[in-house]
Design an enzyme around this catalytic site. Sequence first.
Site, PDB file in Angstrom:
ATOM      1  N   SER A  75       0.735  -1.219   0.128  1.00 46.20           N
ATOM      2  CA  SER A  75      -0.124  -0.222  -0.044  1.00 46.20           C
ATOM      3  C   SER A  75       0.790   1.266   0.079  1.00 46.20           C
ATOM      4  CB  SER A  75      -0.943   0.077   1.110  1.00 46.20           C
ATOM      5  OG  SER A  75      -1.459   1.324   1.406  1.00 46.20           O
ATOM      6  N   TYR A 124      -1.949   0.270   9.957  1.00 49.09           N
ATOM      7  CA  TYR A 124      -2.190  -0.106   8.499  1.00 49.09           C
ATOM      8  C   TYR A 124      -0.767   0.280   7.775  1.00 49.09           C
ATOM      9  CZ  TYR A 124      -3.768  -0.418   3.800  1.00 49.09           C
ATOM     10  OH  TYR A 124      -3.813  -0.562   2.326  1.00 49.09           O
TER      11      TYR A 124
END
Length: 167
Positions: free
Chosen positions: A151, A164
């Site tokens: 990501s 995250y």
Amino acid sequence: MNLPVNLSGTGRRVLISGASRGLGRALARAFAENGDRVAVHYGSREEDARATLDSLAGEGHVLVGGDLSDPAGAADVAGRAAEALGGIDVLVNNAAVNQPHPLADTPYEEWAALWQRHVSVNLLATANLSHLAARRMIDQGTGGRIVNIGSRGAFRGEPDHPAYGAT
């Protein structure tokens, strides 16, 4: 049953974690359109995963649900996918959780639990599935490929989702 593997063409046996929607769904469709058989994994979005499965070209695809945050759950997912497909030639680690936990608004107990959840799914499940798939590839004697999806959060940070970004 071991099927011949052509890693540059079609006929591969592909496990995609987190394939119920988004990038995982798009990858499942691309592999299926290439003539590969796909194990569509989902953690909690069974209806979305069934929609992914129903949208795939070709035959021989399978739906595999399971909780990857637990090592035994990851082993179960990999085992059921390999059994249904006759092995695994390609693993795509796409599953991830991304739950908000801004420092200013998140009590410590919730903060710690969310970090544990992110690490369990986004980091350890990737490692566990990779080991399980690689071991099968070695035992099959066919080789294979493991693709880990990342990501942009890893590069830019995520102020309201720090676990995250870190995982």
